[in-house]
Design an enzyme around this catalytic site. Structure first.
Site, PDB file in Angstrom:
ATOM      1  N   LYS A 206      36.878  31.604  46.318  1.00 50.36           N
ATOM      2  CA  LYS A 206      38.034  30.754  46.691  1.00 50.36           C
ATOM      3  C   LYS A 206      37.095  29.253  47.261  1.00 50.36           C
ATOM      4  O   LYS A 206      36.152  29.327  47.475  1.00 50.36           O
ATOM      5  CB  LYS A 206      38.932  31.107  47.349  1.00 50.36           C
ATOM      6  CG  LYS A 206      40.027  32.297  46.571  1.00 50.36           C
ATOM      7  CD  LYS A 206      40.885  32.759  47.453  1.00 50.36           C
ATOM      8  CE  LYS A 206      41.983  33.593  46.494  1.00 50.36           C
ATOM      9  NZ  LYS A 206      42.986  34.321  47.357  1.00 50.36           N
ATOM     10  N   ARG A 241      39.495  42.161  47.402  1.00 53.09           N
ATOM     11  CA  ARG A 241      39.806  41.833  45.978  1.00 53.09           C
ATOM     12  C   ARG A 241      38.879  41.101  45.715  1.00 53.09           C
ATOM     13  O   ARG A 241      38.649  39.776  46.232  1.00 53.09           O
ATOM     14  CB  ARG A 241      41.019  41.219  46.040  1.00 53.09           C
ATOM     15  CG  ARG A 241      41.762  40.903  44.612  1.00 53.09           C
ATOM     16  CD  ARG A 241      43.159  40.270  44.761  1.00 53.09           C
ATOM     17  NE  ARG A 241      43.688  39.969  43.340  1.00 53.09           N
ATOM     18  CZ  ARG A 241      43.138  38.984  42.621  1.00 53.09           C
ATOM     19  NH1 ARG A 241      42.256  37.995  42.991  1.00 53.09           N
ATOM     20  NH2 ARG A 241      43.589  38.591  41.342  1.00 53.09           N
TER      21      ARG A 241
HETATM   22  N1  HH2 Z   1      44.451  35.840  45.137  1.00 50.87           N
HETATM   23  C1  HH2 Z   1      44.588  35.517  43.697  1.00 50.87           C
HETATM   24  C2  HH2 Z   1      45.301  36.431  43.065  1.00 50.87           C
HETATM   25  N2  HH2 Z   1      46.254  37.561  43.502  1.00 50.87           N
HETATM   26  N3  HH2 Z   1      46.538  38.984  45.425  1.00 50.87           N
HETATM   27  C3  HH2 Z   1      46.106  39.248  46.577  1.00 50.87           C
HETATM   28  N4  HH2 Z   1      46.746  40.460  47.328  1.00 50.87           N
HETATM   29  N5  HH2 Z   1      45.429  38.748  47.417  1.00 50.87           N
HETATM   30  C4  HH2 Z   1      44.864  37.527  47.000  1.00 50.87           C
HETATM   31  O1  HH2 Z   1      43.970  36.935  47.850  1.00 50.87           O
HETATM   32  C5  HH2 Z   1      45.039  37.255  45.409  1.00 50.87           C
HETATM   33  C6  HH2 Z   1      45.836  37.800  44.812  1.00 50.87           C
HETATM   34  C7  HH2 Z   1      44.093  34.464  43.110  1.00 50.87           C
HETATM   35  O2  HH2 Z   1      42.692  34.719  42.387  1.00 50.87           O
HETATM   36  P1  HH2 Z   1      42.468  34.980  41.031  1.00 50.87           P
HETATM   37  O3  HH2 Z   1      43.228  36.101  40.657  1.00 50.87           O
HETATM   38  O4  HH2 Z   1      41.004  34.985  40.909  1.00 50.87           O
HETATM   39  O5  HH2 Z   1      42.939  33.397  40.401  1.00 50.87           O
HETATM   40  P2  HH2 Z   1      44.429  33.237  39.531  1.00 50.87           P
HETATM   41  O6  HH2 Z   1      45.478  33.374  40.530  1.00 50.87           O
HETATM   42  O7  HH2 Z   1      44.062  31.675  39.265  1.00 50.87           O
HETATM   43  O8  HH2 Z   1      44.554  34.145  38.385  1.00 50.87           O
END
Ligand code: HH2
Length: 264
Positions: A206, A241
């Site tokens: 992040k 995660r």
């Molecule tokens: N962060 C993201 C998505 N889902 N779920 C939980 N429980 N906690 C988190 O910190 C979290 C999450 C964002 O990351 P990513 O899936 O890599 O990116 P994007 O939302 O752009 O798909």
């Protein structure tokens, strides 16, 4: 928890696994590398992301869950969604964990679904909504505010019939938070852990890690991700995660093997 993003626009890996077969292969690889949970998502929640309709989200995630159920039978399958319809179909396709970044606020009926089916859920804190959440986030005391929110959301889930042992909580790193907010939440994570539920953290690649290290490219933040997860582990978090499973597993093994009095 390994991240399987089936999206064109996720912040660090958007478009890489949009094809179902590629997403399944990626999920199998993450499971082989040590991820016990595979978190399948069809909607980006990065700052500024546009919402996706249920139909499109279903089209992206259901074939991937079905493929993973077959090809990674030992993995716990998680659906990263805030929509009842998607959570429902995902559970039918083999998911036993609902990761809702709105903590049952977008679709409160997900609580009843989770209660009825007996699956696990993760309730995450977010201030605002992805499109605008990084505009000007403000808190009284960020840890007190996030803890009170998560406590209220867990109470809501229990009131709707969800068994307390099925609930996990997540402070929502990067969701409506400045660098200072994120750092304070990680520093005082033990205060969230004290609520008594398993704590999930999503620090992976992040932007606050980019701000701390000067690394502009998300995929270059692996070492920073491991460091943040090890610190979160030390403060009591138990689900991590991540996109980069092998490096994180190594870091957590060292943390688990060297911290006094920990049996995790
Ligand atoms: N962060 C993201 C998505 N889902 N779920 C939980 N429980 N906690 C988190 O910190 C979290 C999450 C964002 O990351 P990513 O899936 O890599 O990116 P994007 O939302 O752009 O798909």
């Amino acid at each position: 928890m390994g991240v399987v993003n089936v999206t064109p626009d996720s912040f660090s890996d958007g478009g890489l696994w949009l094809d179902a077969a590629a997403a399944v292969a990626h999920g199998v690889e993450l499971h082989d590398q040590g991820a016990a949970i595979l978190d399948v998502g069809g909607e980006s929640t990065r700052p500024g992301a546009d919402p996706v309709g249920a139909e499109e989200e279903l089209r992206r995630v259901i074939p991937v869950l079905e493929g993973l159920r077959e090809r990674a039978p030992g993995a716990t399958l998680s659906i990263d969604t805030s929509k009842l319809e998607v959570a429902h179909a995902a559970i039918d396709a083999g998911a036993t964990y609902v990761n809702d970044v709105t903590a049952l606020r977008h679709d409160p009926a997900i609580a009843g679904l989770v209660a009825e089916t007996g699956v696990d859920c993760c309730l995450m804190h977010m201030q605002g909504e992805p499109r605008t959440m990084q505009a000007d986030p403000r808190y009284g005391d960020v840890v007190d505010d996030v803890r009170a929110f998560l406590e209220e959301r867990a109470a809501f889930a229990v009131a709707e019939g969800v068994a307390p042992e099925r609930i996990q909580l997540d402070p929502g790193i990067g969701f409506g938070k400045t660098l200072e907010h994120n750092v304070t939440l990680l520093r005082r994570l033990d205060e969230i852990v004290a609520l008594g539920f398993p704590v999930v953290v999503g620090v992976s690649r992040k932007s606050f890690l980019g701000a701390l290290t000067g690394r502009d490219v998300a995929a270059d933040r692996v070492a920073a991700t491991v460091a943040a997860n090890v610190l979160a582990y030390e403060r009591g978090a138990r689900v991590f995660r991540v996109h980069d499973v092998p490096a994180t597993v190594d870091g957590l093994k060292v943390a688990a093997g060297t911290l006094p009095g920990d049996d995790a």
